[in-house]
Design an enzyme around this catalytic site. Sequence first.
Site, PDB file in Angstrom:
ATOM      1  N   LYS A  77      -5.169  -6.077  -3.522  1.00 12.41           N
ATOM      2  CA  LYS A  77      -4.478  -5.701  -2.276  1.00 12.41           C
ATOM      3  C   LYS A  77      -4.354  -4.174  -2.162  1.00 12.41           C
ATOM      4  O   LYS A  77      -4.704  -3.595  -1.141  1.00 12.41           O
ATOM      5  CB  LYS A  77      -3.072  -6.359  -2.228  1.00 12.41           C
ATOM      6  CG  LYS A  77      -3.132  -7.884  -2.255  1.00 12.41           C
ATOM      7  CD  LYS A  77      -1.765  -8.512  -2.195  1.00 12.41           C
ATOM      8  CE  LYS A  77      -0.927  -8.320  -3.439  1.00 12.41           C
ATOM      9  NZ  LYS A  77      -1.498  -8.971  -4.649  1.00 12.41           N
ATOM     10  N   ASP A 122       4.080  -1.524  -0.942  1.00 12.71           N
ATOM     11  CA  ASP A 122       3.811  -2.609  -1.882  1.00 12.71           C
ATOM     12  C   ASP A 122       5.082  -3.449  -2.000  1.00 12.71           C
ATOM     13  O   ASP A 122       6.180  -2.922  -1.753  1.00 12.71           O
ATOM     14  CB  ASP A 122       3.470  -1.974  -3.239  1.00 12.71           C
ATOM     15  CG  ASP A 122       2.557  -2.858  -4.052  1.00 12.71           C
ATOM     16  OD1 ASP A 122       2.256  -3.980  -3.605  1.00 12.71           O
ATOM     17  OD2 ASP A 122       2.135  -2.426  -5.141  1.00 12.71           O
TER      18      ASP A 122
HETATM   19  N1  LIG Z   1     -12.733  -6.979  -5.268  1.00 13.77           N
HETATM   20  C1  LIG Z   1     -12.671  -6.193  -6.345  1.00 13.77           C
HETATM   21  N2  LIG Z   1     -13.788  -5.683  -6.890  1.00 13.77           N
HETATM   22  C2  LIG Z   1     -13.733  -4.921  -8.003  1.00 13.77           C
HETATM   23  N3  LIG Z   1     -12.583  -4.607  -8.640  1.00 13.77           N
HETATM   24  C3  LIG Z   1     -11.436  -5.083  -8.129  1.00 13.77           C
HETATM   25  C4  LIG Z   1     -11.424  -5.882  -6.963  1.00 13.77           C
HETATM   26  N4  LIG Z   1     -10.148  -6.207  -6.685  1.00 13.77           N
HETATM   27  C5  LIG Z   1      -9.398  -5.641  -7.623  1.00 13.77           C
HETATM   28  N5  LIG Z   1     -10.163  -4.962  -8.502  1.00 13.77           N
HETATM   29  C6  LIG Z   1      -9.688  -4.271  -9.702  1.00 13.77           C
HETATM   30  O1  LIG Z   1      -8.489  -4.905 -10.120  1.00 13.77           O
HETATM   31  C7  LIG Z   1      -7.440  -3.965 -10.269  1.00 13.77           C
HETATM   32  C8  LIG Z   1      -6.200  -4.529  -9.626  1.00 13.77           C
HETATM   33  O2  LIG Z   1      -6.336  -4.507  -8.227  1.00 13.77           O
HETATM   34  P1  LIG Z   1      -5.115  -4.117  -7.264  1.00 13.77           P
HETATM   35  O3  LIG Z   1      -4.217  -3.142  -7.921  1.00 13.77           O
HETATM   36  O4  LIG Z   1      -5.703  -3.716  -5.957  1.00 13.77           O
HETATM   37  O5  LIG Z   1      -4.406  -5.516  -7.142  1.00 13.77           O
HETATM   38  P2  LIG Z   1      -3.124  -5.922  -6.284  1.00 13.77           P
HETATM   39  O6  LIG Z   1      -3.489  -7.134  -5.500  1.00 13.77           O
HETATM   40  O7  LIG Z   1      -2.654  -4.737  -5.510  1.00 13.77           O
HETATM   41  O8  LIG Z   1      -2.076  -6.311  -7.392  1.00 13.77           O
HETATM   42  P3  LIG Z   1      -0.455  -6.318  -7.308  1.00 13.77           P
HETATM   43  O9  LIG Z   1      -0.062  -7.512  -6.491  1.00 13.77           O
HETATM   44  O10 LIG Z   1      -0.049  -6.464  -8.726  1.00 13.77           O
HETATM   45  O11 LIG Z   1      -0.019  -5.011  -6.718  1.00 13.77           O
HETATM   46  C9  LIG Z   1      -7.940  -2.656  -9.647  1.00 13.77           C
HETATM   47  O12 LIG Z   1      -7.789  -1.602 -10.512  1.00 13.77           O
HETATM   48  C10 LIG Z   1      -9.420  -2.837  -9.411  1.00 13.77           C
HETATM   49  O13 LIG Z   1     -10.125  -2.092 -10.366  1.00 13.77           O
HETATM   50 MG   LIG Z   2      -0.933  -3.648  -5.741  1.00  9.59          MG
END
Ligand SMILES: Nc1ncnc2c1ncn2[C@@H]1O[C@H](COP(=O)(O)OP(=O)(O)OP(=O)(O)O)[C@@H](O)[C@H]1O
Ligand SMILES: [Mg+2]
Length: 351
Positions: A77, A122
């Site tokens: 996200k 967030d």
């Molecule tokens: N579609 C993707 N392709 C490649 N790497 C990804 C992808 N999605 C996430 N990542 C990797 O996974 C890690 C976590 O992603 P991210 O921080 O965006 O997750 P989030 O959904 O925001 O989590 P949270 O709910 O904990 O905030 C990132 O550092 C990124 O490197």
């Molecule tokens: Mg996040």
Amino acid sequence: MIEEENFSQKTKGSVVGASKVSAESEVFENKLRPKEFDHYVGQGDVKKNLKVFVEAAKKRGETLDHTIFYGPPGLGKTTLAMILAGEMTRQLRVTSGPALEKPGDLASILSNLKDGDFLFIDEIHRLRMPVEEILYTAMEDFAIDLVVGKGPSARTMRLNVPRFTLIGATTLMSRLSSPLRDRFGHTEKLRYYELDEIQQILERSSHILDIKIEEAAAKKLSQSCRCTPRIANRLLRRMRDFAEILHEGLITEKVVEEGLKSLSVDEKGLDFADQELLRAVCEKFGGGPVGLSTISAAIGEDVNTIEDMIEPFLIREGLLQKTPRGRMATELAFSHLGLENLKPENGTKLF
Ligand SMILES: Nc1ncnc2c1ncn2[C@@H]1O[C@H](COP(=O)(O)OP(=O)(O)OP(=O)(O)O)[C@@H](O)[C@H]1O
Ligand SMILES: [Mg+2]
């Protein structure tokens, strides 16, 4: 463009929970984050929509509509929010629901934005109500109403703010109030990843971090990543440790097998906390139904962590069920844990 200094705000005041990562992980996360749509693996439908919205907004010379991303932790996200700001070549200001304690905190962030900037909140489901109320007019009219003074001399002052795009992220969409939910122009749900997508992410990250991993090892490891990129990246780093110390640097299938065993991660990707929860439901409560707070007391894990971080994957894997009377372990859970002998008689209790 992303205001790097603002990343530190992300954790300011936020409660440690399912979605938060350690400082070490944060450094790696930022390094591994795809910076453009083409490097972002999977989530095809979401990407397709977002590309259209970006193109359309650019063509009209307008700001992007407010957007909310929801889905379990670690699915990408925050990464998408950063990609959006990058694609629109705008600044992204990052904060989180719990970090905004007073309406004034949000007011000062909003008034420091420039037209077209992005504000990423967030854990938006954790905004306090007085802060959330400020957001309503900010999102709709690009203005905020502030109360100035106290007592009988108090008055409301309307302040215009730049035309910004709000990107919200939440792991718990149902906790968002409907007035807030209704003010988003786009809502995108992120899904768990397919195994081949996780494998692609493992290979991409290995390349960036200069980690040597055999294809068969990446395939094997992908099965234990809970279909979640963040977990894939974390396990990859741990496998690198095992490979460097025990196997001269190359991650082979054997390294993955031994490494996962040492980390108490099983072949379905369940870690110690998942196994402990399932085991408690099966062994202590006869498979359930058992209430969330009872499980929380039994395993010493807080209710939010269970709901946000542990349960969704167990439910998705068909190991746990959420029923009106409480959580229940499924037949699959008993057999996965090798506890067939504890399965309730004739299984009627389970389904
Ligand atoms: N579609 C993707 N392709 C490649 N790497 C990804 C992808 N999605 C996430 N990542 C990797 O996974 C890690 C976590 O992603 P991210 O921080 O965006 O997750 P989030 O959904 O925001 O989590 P949270 O709910 O904990 O905030 C990132 O550092 C990124 O490197
Ligand atoms: Mg996040």
